[in-house]
Write an enzyme that holds these catalytic residues in place. Structure first.
Site, PDB file in Angstrom:
ATOM      1  N   HIS A  68      -6.272  -0.968  -8.297  1.00 14.98           N
ATOM      2  CA  HIS A  68      -6.723  -1.813  -7.170  1.00 14.98           C
ATOM      3  C   HIS A  68      -8.246  -1.895  -7.144  1.00 14.98           C
ATOM      4  O   HIS A  68      -8.839  -2.969  -7.041  1.00 14.98           O
ATOM      5  CB  HIS A  68      -6.219  -1.263  -5.833  1.00 14.98           C
ATOM      6  CG  HIS A  68      -7.012  -1.755  -4.659  1.00 14.98           C
ATOM      7  ND1 HIS A  68      -8.182  -1.149  -4.240  1.00 14.98           N
ATOM      8  CD2 HIS A  68      -6.855  -2.830  -3.859  1.00 14.98           C
ATOM      9  CE1 HIS A  68      -8.691  -1.834  -3.222  1.00 14.98           C
ATOM     10  NE2 HIS A  68      -7.909  -2.851  -2.973  1.00 14.98           N
ATOM     11  N   HIS A 127      -5.640  -5.672   0.547  1.00 14.78           N
ATOM     12  CA  HIS A 127      -5.625  -4.376  -0.143  1.00 14.78           C
ATOM     13  C   HIS A 127      -4.236  -4.071  -0.716  1.00 14.78           C
ATOM     14  O   HIS A 127      -4.088  -3.811  -1.912  1.00 14.78           O
ATOM     15  CB  HIS A 127      -6.064  -3.289   0.849  1.00 14.78           C
ATOM     16  CG  HIS A 127      -5.946  -1.892   0.342  1.00 14.78           C
ATOM     17  ND1 HIS A 127      -6.866  -1.328  -0.506  1.00 14.78           N
ATOM     18  CD2 HIS A 127      -5.001  -0.939   0.560  1.00 14.78           C
ATOM     19  CE1 HIS A 127      -6.499  -0.085  -0.783  1.00 14.78           C
ATOM     20  NE2 HIS A 127      -5.369   0.172  -0.146  1.00 14.78           N
ATOM     21  N   HIS A 157      -4.130   2.981  -7.021  1.00 16.94           N
ATOM     22  CA  HIS A 157      -5.350   2.676  -6.265  1.00 16.94           C
ATOM     23  C   HIS A 157      -6.565   2.484  -7.161  1.00 16.94           C
ATOM     24  O   HIS A 157      -7.459   1.703  -6.850  1.00 16.94           O
ATOM     25  CB  HIS A 157      -5.612   3.731  -5.188  1.00 16.94           C
ATOM     26  CG  HIS A 157      -4.916   3.421  -3.899  1.00 16.94           C
ATOM     27  ND1 HIS A 157      -3.585   3.681  -3.713  1.00 16.94           N
ATOM     28  CD2 HIS A 157      -5.349   2.805  -2.767  1.00 16.94           C
ATOM     29  CE1 HIS A 157      -3.217   3.257  -2.507  1.00 16.94           C
ATOM     30  NE2 HIS A 157      -4.271   2.721  -1.913  1.00 16.94           N
ATOM     31  N   ASP A 217       0.839  -1.194   0.000  1.00 18.96           N
ATOM     32  CA  ASP A 217       0.000   0.000   0.000  1.00 18.96           C
ATOM     33  C   ASP A 217       0.881   1.253   0.000  1.00 18.96           C
ATOM     34  O   ASP A 217       0.642   2.207  -0.754  1.00 18.96           O
ATOM     35  CB  ASP A 217      -0.901  -0.033   1.243  1.00 18.96           C
ATOM     36  CG  ASP A 217      -2.090   0.898   1.134  1.00 18.96           C
ATOM     37  OD1 ASP A 217      -2.448   1.293   0.003  1.00 18.96           O
ATOM     38  OD2 ASP A 217      -2.688   1.217   2.181  1.00 18.96           O
TER      39      ASP A 217
HETATM   40 ZN    ZN Z   1      -4.409   2.076   0.061  1.00 16.39          ZN
END
Ligand code: ZN
Length: 366
Positions: free
Chosen positions: A256, A270, A253, A170
């Site tokens: 993602h 995540h 992101h 992340d």
């Molecule tokens: Zn994140």
């Protein structure tokens, strides 16, 4: 041009800090509604509860596992009924996002205690809302950051190392996304542009991971707190949090979020999917070969995903992957903060090319 930078009220990190939770929370509340999962309830709280209750009164409720509108509503109603003046969330990213959303519903302060360093959610004025079945639904932008973020590194190193590594995935996105926003003068989470503080912290986040990531992983595997471990926990939690929120999000992101439409990816964390988003974003934005090599090498050294099969997509059809690419480019997605216009075809191609490169590198290591 107006820039805005966001910070949590106070950030406390170190071994044994959970003992200080009551004392810290008592600065802005006396009766807390504590939200945590069963694991925290059974394994972590018993050791600290007495010490915390010396300073504040506790009402407790277990989190049911998904940060959904339904769960936020359920917990808000309970918190309202017991009449508390502060929310405390102890647990993983979704527990903490839920605690923040509940505090917002009740318009009272919130204290956040992550038990894993797996995302940059703790410090932000943002909750990511999912559907009850785990698909990304929307961002809930909150009017303020948590009053307190307290991280007990002794607890962080008790958790499986996969969480810390996922947090690095992340945090790995932070600098690249902030850099894209900076180039484009794209807005951060407030809509204003980022400050030099935000960009500098995002870059520090990246450099910290590259220098100390592997050492921190090894320390965590041995369940010990070392200076490298402390640095990476701070990078994953505070630097990445400030960096994304005040610097801005971009392709990693958004990719993602696109990947979450594929059910096969749901059991991956995540940060693991963000790592793939980050690698794909490097190819998408035409980064120099040495940057691509550095980031792939980092992922390989700490064990972050570098191929689609690493996130459950070994048999993915082109049509399915295209669905993820389309979702990544949905209107309002942060992928449009990249300095170049991005289409679903470009995201699809970057994902395929990332997969091919990841596979080739794996083969040459074996
Ligand atoms: Zn994140």
């Amino acid at each position: 041009m107006i820039s805005t930078t966001l910070f949590p009220g106070r950030y406390v990190q170190g071994p044994g800090t959970l003992k200080r939770l009551g004392e810290e929370v008592n600065r802005f509340g006396s009766k807390c509604f504590l939200i945590c999962d069963s694991f925290v309830f059974d394994n972590i709280l018993p050791e600290f509860q007495q010490e915390i209750e010396k300073h504040i009164q506790i009402e407790m409720e277990k989190f049911k596992g998904e940060c959904s509108d339904e769960e936020i509503e359920r917990l808000s109603a309970l918190a309202r009924n017991v009449g508390c003046d502060v929310i405390v969330g102890i647990g993983g990213g979704k527990t903490l996002d839920t605690a923040k959303a509940v505090a917002y519903e009740l318009k009272i302060p919130v204290a956040i205690t992550p038990t894993i360093a797996s995302t940059d959610a703790p410090c932000s004025a943002l909750s990511v809302i999912y559907t009850p079945t785990g698909e990304f639904k929307r961002y809930l932008i909150l009017p303020k950051n948590p009053e307190l973020v307290l991280v007990d590194t002794k607890i962080i190193v008790q958790a499986p190392v996969r969480y810390l590594v996922s947090g690095m995935g992340d945090a790995l996105a932070t600098w690249f996304e902030a850099e894209s926003c900076k180039k484009k003068y794209a807005g951060n989470m407030t809509g204003d542009v980022g400050s030099m503080t935000a960009y500098a912290l995002a870059e520090l986040c990246y450099n910290t991971l590259l220098e100390f990531g592997l050492l921190a992983k090894l320390a965590c595997e041995s369940h010990v707190v070392t200076p490298a471990l402390e640095r990476v926990v701070e990078a994953n939690t505070l630097l990445s949090g400030l960096g994304f929120e005040s610097g801005g999000l971009a392709a990693a992101h958004a990719i993602h979020n696109g990947l979450t439409v594929l059910e096969q990816t749901h059991k991956y964390y995540h940060g693991e999917k963000v790592a793939i988003g980050t690698l794909a974003s490097l190819l998408l934005t035409d980064k120099p070969e040495n940057t691509i090599d550095k980031v792939f090498s980092f992922c390989e050294s700490v064990g972050l995903p570098t191929t689609l099969s690493d996130i459950g997509l070994s048999d993915i059809s082109d049509a399915e992957l295209m669905k993820a690419a389309e979702a990544a480019c949905a209107e309002g997605e942060t992928i449009h903060n990249e300095p170049i216009p991005v289409t679903p075809e470009m995201v699809f191609s970057s994902l395929k090319a990332t997969d091919a490169l990841g596979k080739k590198r794996k083969k040459s290591y074996n």
